[in-house]
Design an enzyme around this catalytic site. Sequence first.
Site, mmCIF file in Angstrom:
data_model
loop_
_atom_site.group_PDB
_atom_site.id
_atom_site.type_symbol
_atom_site.label_atom_id
_atom_site.label_comp_id
_atom_site.label_asym_id
_atom_site.label_seq_id
_atom_site.Cartn_x
_atom_site.Cartn_y
_atom_site.Cartn_z
ATOM 1 N N GLU A 1 0.823 -1.210 0.000
ATOM 2 C CA GLU A 1 0.000 0.000 0.000
ATOM 3 C C GLU A 1 0.856 1.259 0.000
ATOM 4 O OE1 GLU A 1 -2.723 -0.323 3.241
ATOM 5 O OE2 GLU A 1 -3.986 -1.819 2.251
ATOM 6 N N HIS B 1 -10.229 1.269 -0.518
ATOM 7 C CA HIS B 1 -10.767 0.382 0.517
ATOM 8 C C HIS B 1 -12.285 0.220 0.410
ATOM 9 C CE1 HIS B 1 -6.804 1.201 2.235
ATOM 10 N NE2 HIS B 1 -6.973 0.163 3.004
#
Length: 339
Positions: free
Chosen positions: A201, A235
């Site tokens: 990430e 997300h």
Amino acid sequence: MGIEVKACGDVAVTPSSLSDGFSNSVNSRLPGAKAMAANPSFSSGTAILACAAMAVLYVGMLYTPSLLFRLPPARTINEHYIRRFTCSVVASVLASGLCFWLLGSPIDMLRNGDLPAALAVLGIRRDHVWQATLYPLLLTALLYLGPLVMTALNTDERLEDEAKVEMGFIQGLFTRTRDNVISLTTDIFAWRNYIVGPLTEEWVFRACMVPVLLCAGYSQLKVMLLCPLYFGLAHLNHYWETVYPENRNHKIAALITGFRFAYTTIFGWYAAFLYLRTGHLVAPLVAHIFCNVMGLPAVGDALESPYNKGLGSFICLLNPATSPALYGYMPGQCLPTAS
């Protein structure tokens, strides 16, 4: 910008002073602060689309085993996450390729055999590594100071013996760290939360996106605000995973997903701030891992705790602890190089 906070001794902290390193607080004479002039051949709109493509790629790759390759469902949870780990790594490599292709210069560096310079574009630098690891880690830990001490002491009573408080804190933190390290040998979720998730990430949403946006002419403040939006939006796939595999209704899924979007975006602002100030990928990475280990800060418990000075200390130290001078870095450069 009007409001001054003088809770840090003689230093007046204002919102504008938090970004002093974003402009001219470090000059080019600092060691390790060499930089290449930005001469991007792409527009700001192209940079936005490229970052969006990186975010979609990162999330979309997670579903390629079943949707693209038609693989049968994983038989075990370990197999499921190993597939996802592989997809995350592939997405990170592809995002790096897109970043390098847009910037151009890193490809020339690789052709010339200058791998350190190419990696420095992604914030992977050999210089000032311990500063980029230790200072952001200690700074982030301040947000958890009250809960950490109370957990370590395992008591709600205030202890006057400072030596006992310090020893209890150290022992509790050591025990928690040891348990999490041990879990890496047996727990696939530990690998997801503490290794693969944070590394991939931060690689995609900080290391690859930040230089693209900077080279497209976006200011550091805009970059700090933009990158976390991609991070939060990436997300949102948890909405689908909450509704269907977990069989929850849409309202609950929306609440859970909205909350996740909020805290991932807030953390993304902080992570982007660390990256832009230090020029080191390791800075947001250690903060990310630490936050995953600790979970969300228990703000209520921290305020009620007798050891509740962490938030104030965090605010006071946010600017000096991330001063680019500590990391041999000139902030805001399109293509920083290794020292």
